[in-house]
Design a protein around this motif. Structure first.
Motif, PDB file in Angstrom:
ATOM      1  N   GLU A 143       0.921  -1.108  -0.054  1.00  0.00           N
ATOM      2  CA  GLU A 143      -0.089   0.070   0.021  1.00  0.00           C
ATOM      3  C   GLU A 143       0.900   1.349   0.060  1.00  0.00           C
ATOM      4  O   GLU A 143       0.150   2.234  -0.329  1.00  0.00           O
ATOM      5  CB  GLU A 143      -1.007  -0.130   1.397  1.00  0.00           C
ATOM      6  N   VAL A 144       2.142   1.295   0.525  1.00  0.00           N
ATOM      7  CA  VAL A 144       3.043   2.169   0.505  1.00  0.00           C
ATOM      8  C   VAL A 144       3.322   3.134  -0.888  1.00  0.00           C
ATOM      9  O   VAL A 144       2.919   4.137  -0.908  1.00  0.00           O
ATOM     10  CB  VAL A 144       4.167   1.904   1.219  1.00  0.00           C
ATOM     11  N   GLY A 145       3.347   2.400  -2.051  1.00  0.00           N
ATOM     12  CA  GLY A 145       3.884   2.999  -3.011  1.00  0.00           C
ATOM     13  C   GLY A 145       2.680   3.873  -3.703  1.00  0.00           C
ATOM     14  O   GLY A 145       2.738   5.063  -3.881  1.00  0.00           O
ATOM     15  N   PRO A 146       1.488   2.991  -3.822  1.00  0.00           N
ATOM     16  CA  PRO A 146       0.367   4.003  -4.308  1.00  0.00           C
ATOM     17  C   PRO A 146       0.099   5.336  -3.389  1.00  0.00           C
ATOM     18  O   PRO A 146      -0.365   6.338  -3.955  1.00  0.00           O
ATOM     19  CB  PRO A 146      -0.824   2.950  -4.400  1.00  0.00           C
ATOM     20  N   ALA A 147      -0.068   5.106  -2.170  1.00  0.00           N
ATOM     21  CA  ALA A 147      -0.224   6.059  -0.965  1.00  0.00           C
ATOM     22  C   ALA A 147       0.945   7.284  -1.266  1.00  0.00           C
ATOM     23  O   ALA A 147       0.703   8.291  -1.310  1.00  0.00           O
ATOM     24  CB  ALA A 147      -0.225   5.616   0.121  1.00  0.00           C
TER      25      ALA A 147
END
Length: 207
Positions: free
Chosen positions: A76-80
């Motif tokens: 989830e870190v990349g898109p966020a």
């Protein structure tokens, strides 16, 4: 960074041209403040933060938002991260490579972020910087980038700033290559094709 610059330039350690991008701007600024005699020209591209000790409410909220992102699951870190730094961008196919790269980098990013946030103040002594200084920020990035540009321009002598229209945190480096190269190689900035406005921090050039 001090050791790396010395290794690259010899025992004298400069003068050198130093360019920072995103979170790397803090390292570049700290070095330039600690060793002003070793810096000829300095550039900060999309300064994501200036130190780990927030000076006000908006900066505190901004860093808290990054704390929240770093606490997410790895996938989830990349898109966020992309949504945070490029709020006008849609997560389309053109960002798939960035998402993949960010996913692979998450464990290291998280460790560095935690240690940086827990460290003693990393805020550079900006008034000590004594070099021609170019600040670049995209108008499609997080608003904090422009806030950081204003703060830096107000506190660093011989500052120039340029807002790169239509670009965000992930596209600005390619878009600003010519301006950055001109700034670094120009013999006389008074006649170079870089922004001619000497800033006082109260305003930015029109986008």
């Amino acid at each position: 960074m001090a050791t790396a610059v010395r290794d690259l330039t010899g025992a004298e350690g400069g003068p050198v041209d130093l360019v920072g991008f995103s979170g790397g701007c803090t390292s570049a600024l700290r070095y330039a403040a600690a060793y002003p005699e070793r810096i000829r020209r300095l550039a900060a591209i999309e300064p994501a933060w200036i130190g780990n000790a927030p000076s006000g409410g908006s900066e505190s909220r901004y860093l808290a938002g990054l704390d929240t992102i770093m606490a997410l699951h790895d996938e989830e870190v990349g898109p966020a991260f992309i949504r945070y730094f490029a709020p006008r961008r849609h997560l389309s196919d053109d960002m798939s490579v960035s998402v993949t790269i960010l996913r692979e980098a998450v464990p290291g990013m998280r460790n560095v972020w935690k240690s940086w946030r827990c460290a003693r103040s990393t805020s550079p002594e900006l008034e000590h910087i004594d070099a021609d200084f170019l600040i670049l920020a995209g108008d499609h990035s997080h608003p904090r980038m422009l806030d950081a540009a204003r703060l830096l321009a107000a506190r660093v002598r011989r500052s120039y700033v340029h807002v790169v229209a239509g670009h965000d945190h992930f596209t600005i480096t390619a878009a600003a290559t010519h301006m950055l190269a001109t700034f670094l190689i120009a013999q006389d900035l008074a006649t170079a094709t870089v922004p001619q406005l000497r800033l006082n921090g109260s305003t930015l050039p029109p986008v």
